[in-house]
Write an enzyme that holds these catalytic residues in place. Structure first.
Site, short mmCIF file in Angstrom:
data_model
loop_
_atom_site.label_atom_id
_atom_site.label_comp_id
_atom_site.label_asym_id
_atom_site.label_seq_id
_atom_site.Cartn_x
_atom_site.Cartn_y
_atom_site.Cartn_z
N LYS A 116 41.85 64.68 34.18
CA LYS A 116 43.06 64.45 33.68
C LYS A 116 43.59 63.32 33.93
O LYS A 116 44.08 62.82 32.27
CB LYS A 116 44.19 65.40 34.02
CG LYS A 116 43.57 66.78 34.09
CD LYS A 116 44.75 67.83 34.86
CE LYS A 116 44.40 69.58 34.15
NZ LYS A 116 45.74 70.08 33.66
N GLY A 164 43.48 75.44 35.87
CA GLY A 164 43.82 77.23 36.31
C GLY A 164 45.47 77.30 36.90
O GLY A 164 45.63 77.77 37.94
N LYS A 201 56.62 63.93 33.20
CA LYS A 201 57.64 64.42 32.97
C LYS A 201 58.18 66.00 32.80
O LYS A 201 57.42 66.30 32.14
CB LYS A 201 57.93 64.00 31.39
CG LYS A 201 60.14 64.58 31.01
CD LYS A 201 61.39 63.76 31.78
CE LYS A 201 62.60 64.18 31.16
NZ LYS A 201 63.53 64.57 32.08
N LYS A 237 47.38 81.69 30.78
CA LYS A 237 47.85 82.57 29.41
C LYS A 237 48.06 84.40 30.22
O LYS A 237 47.04 84.73 30.55
CB LYS A 237 47.01 82.46 28.43
CG LYS A 237 47.66 80.12 28.05
CD LYS A 237 46.10 79.71 27.57
CE LYS A 237 46.69 78.95 27.78
NZ LYS A 237 45.17 77.73 27.53
N ARG A 291 35.04 72.86 26.37
CA ARG A 291 34.56 74.41 26.07
C ARG A 291 35.70 75.60 25.34
O ARG A 291 35.98 75.08 24.67
CB ARG A 291 34.11 74.92 27.54
CG ARG A 291 35.91 75.20 27.68
CD ARG A 291 35.71 75.81 29.55
NE ARG A 291 37.13 75.55 29.73
CZ ARG A 291 38.38 76.43 29.70
NH1 ARG A 291 38.01 77.43 28.76
NH2 ARG A 291 39.19 76.26 30.38
P1 ADP Z 1 46.09 73.40 34.33
O1 ADP Z 1 44.52 72.95 33.50
O2 ADP Z 1 46.35 73.69 35.37
O3 ADP Z 1 45.84 74.69 33.43
P2 ADP Z 1 47.52 72.23 32.11
O4 ADP Z 1 48.05 70.60 32.25
O5 ADP Z 1 47.39 72.98 31.60
O6 ADP Z 1 46.93 72.41 33.98
O7 ADP Z 1 49.01 72.83 31.83
C1 ADP Z 1 48.87 74.16 32.24
C2 ADP Z 1 50.44 74.52 32.00
O8 ADP Z 1 51.53 74.01 32.64
C3 ADP Z 1 50.82 74.94 30.82
O9 ADP Z 1 50.45 75.41 29.83
C4 ADP Z 1 52.38 74.74 30.15
O10 ADP Z 1 53.48 76.02 31.03
C5 ADP Z 1 52.44 73.86 32.26
N1 ADP Z 1 53.38 72.51 31.57
C6 ADP Z 1 52.35 71.23 32.29
N2 ADP Z 1 52.24 70.37 31.93
C7 ADP Z 1 53.82 69.88 32.00
C8 ADP Z 1 55.37 69.66 31.52
N3 ADP Z 1 55.09 68.20 32.07
N4 ADP Z 1 56.36 69.67 31.55
C9 ADP Z 1 56.38 71.59 31.62
N5 ADP Z 1 55.57 72.11 32.09
C10 ADP Z 1 54.20 71.68 32.38
#
Ligand code: ADP
Length: 449
Positions: A116, A164, A201, A237, A291
């Site tokens: 990431k 996840g 943030k 989700k 994917r």
């Molecule tokens: P993962 O790959 O573990 O699913 P993501 O980066 O896709 O992680 O983030 C998953 C969820 O976490 C996002 O859909 C959101 O709900 C929350 N999230 C991620 N980053 C932030 C952020 N900077 N501030 C608030 N919520 C966040």
């Protein structure tokens, strides 16, 4: 075009891939663990190979066994689905090294986007707005403290190798920062074998909006619109819709522009999703999934494009059969993820399906490998079905969704159908007014009653 494709997955997505292959006149090879001998995709595939015992590590993640299965059956390509090996760059590389096509992006793109920190850096370079945060992984506690100070609290600690929602912790104040970083590192190490973390943030009330992309080897890049995936529990989700009720036409166009420009610059091929948080009219990139995604059917519903078919065509070297201007978005679609879980406590509920009657009718699609008498094994993800509903307007879609949920009969295990019935009756949902915290707050409120 390929004559035979091996499907390196299970459950509804294995069936989904089988369906696309069948319609293209392609033979299918199913692979399965000993727990999935009687799975629907195994029954329907032209050939099947048992690749190991029930635990995923021994079967669906067993690279030598899967590649051997492809060699033995003469499969020319492997579709990894989602989860399992779908974002494993090493797997993609090994598959290609054996002269088998990997139905997905290049191993290099999987590698970059799977880290990431590297993904964010790449996106910044491609001109994509990102969530303000640390430049790369954080080092010493002092370095972390200074970075957090400059971002401003609360800060979110995220695992570089994350996925996840694991390895994600919030530090509300400077006092809890070190402790939360340690917790995140431990979780990251246990889940991803990499303890590096970075800071972001913590946005207060964003929506999760993502863009579906398809790109070919010839430089063709098309987006299939956005999906709103803000209804989440534990960062997972639960329900997705397309288009997002929050965006206006100008914002929608801007998102498409940002996404397609970035994908073109990256030279990315096959299907992919750019995930953003959206707050106060701004988009902030969070990650890219290299994917097919669980929620791809809502984009198929509004665009009329079969994404899996396109993935297969692209992997065979064919150009996209459409351009952006050919995509004529129609109506509204919503997907409910139906899990074998207690709808109140979310405790997994594997077991034998007694009755199964999926809903039907105009605009209703059910993707599921269930049938009466099938036993939901306890070893894998608890999602057992996806209900996807399409309507001319959001309101028509919502009314159709409610009647489809009412028709859906699954007995023998507990499911989250009642949860979806409840959610789709809430005025906030009906009015499209929800953000990524809404569902957590709702669930907490119900538990307190
Ligand atoms: P993962 O790959 O573990 O699913 P993501 O980066 O896709 O992680 O983030 C998953 C969820 O976490 C996002 O859909 C959101 O709900 C929350 N999230 C991620 N980053 C932030 C952020 N900077 N501030 C608030 N919520 C966040």
């Amino acid at each position: 075009m390929f004559d035979k494709v091996l499907i390196a997955n299970r459950g509804e997505i294995a069936l989904r891939i089988h369906r696309a292959c069948r319609e293209m006149g392609i033979h299918t090879v199913a692979v399965h663990s000993t727990a999935d001998e009687n799975a629907m995709h195994v029954r329907l595939a032209d050939e099947s190979v048992c690749i190991g015992p029930a635990p995923s590590a021994d079967s669906y993640l067993n690279i030598p066994n899967i590649v051997s299965a492809a060699m033995i059956t003469g499969a020319e390509a492997i579709h990894p689905g989602y989860g399992f090996l779908s974002e494993n760059a090493y797997f993609a590389e090994i598959v290609e090294a054996h002269g088998i096509a990997f139905i997905g992006p290049s191993p290099q793109h999987i590698q970059t986007m799977g880290d990431k920190v590297a993904a964010k850096k790449t996106m910044i370079e491609a001109g994509v707005p990102v969530v303000p945060g640390s430049e790369g992984a954080v080092g010493s506690p002092e370095d972390a403290r200074q970075t957090a100070e400059s971002i401003g609290y609360p800060v979110l600690i995220k695992a570089s190798g994350g996925g996840g929602g694991k390895g994600m912790k919030v530090a509300e104040t400077a006092e809890t920062l070190a402790e939360q970083i340690n917790l995140a590192r431990r979780e990251a190490k246990a889940n991803f074998g990499d303890e590096s973390v970075y800071l972001e943030k913590y946005l207060a009330n964003p929506r999760h909006i993502e863009l579906q992309i398809v790109a070919d080897e010839q430089g063709g890049v098309v987006h299939l619109g956005e999906r709103d995936c803000s209804l989440q529990r534990k960062h997972q989700k639960v329900l997705e819709e397309a288009p997002s009720p929050a965006l206006n036409a100008a914002e929608r166009e801007r998102l498409g522009e940002i996404g397609c420009t970035a994908i073109r610059r990256l030279g990315y091929r096959n299907a992919g999703t750019l995930e953003f948080l959206y707050e106060n009219g701004e988009f902030y990139f969070i990650e890219m999934n290299t994917r097919l995604q669980v929620e791809h059917p809502v984009s198929e519903a509004i665009s009329g494009i079969d994404i899996v078919r396109e993935q297969i065509r692209i992997a065979a070297g064919a150009p996209l059969s459409f351009r952006q201007k050919d995509i004529d978005f129609q109506g509204h679609a919503i997907e409910c993820r139906i899990n074998a879980e207690d709808p109140a406590t979310f405790a997994p509920w594997p077991g034998r399906i007694v009755e199964y009657h999926p809903p039907g009718g105009l605009g209703v699609r059910v993707d599921s490998g269930l049938y009466a008498g099938y036993s939901v094994p306890p070893y894998y993800d608890s999602m057992i079905a996806k209900l996807i509903v399409h309507g001319a307007t959001r309101n028509e879609c919502l009314m159709r969704l409610r009647r489809a949920l009412e028709e859906f009969v699954i007995t023998g295990v507990r499911t989250t159908i009642p949860l979806h019935q409840e959610l789709t009756a809430q005025s906030d949902f009906i009015n499209g007014r929800y953000d990524i915290r809404w569902l957590e707050d709702y669930v907490a409120g119900q538990a307190a009653v």
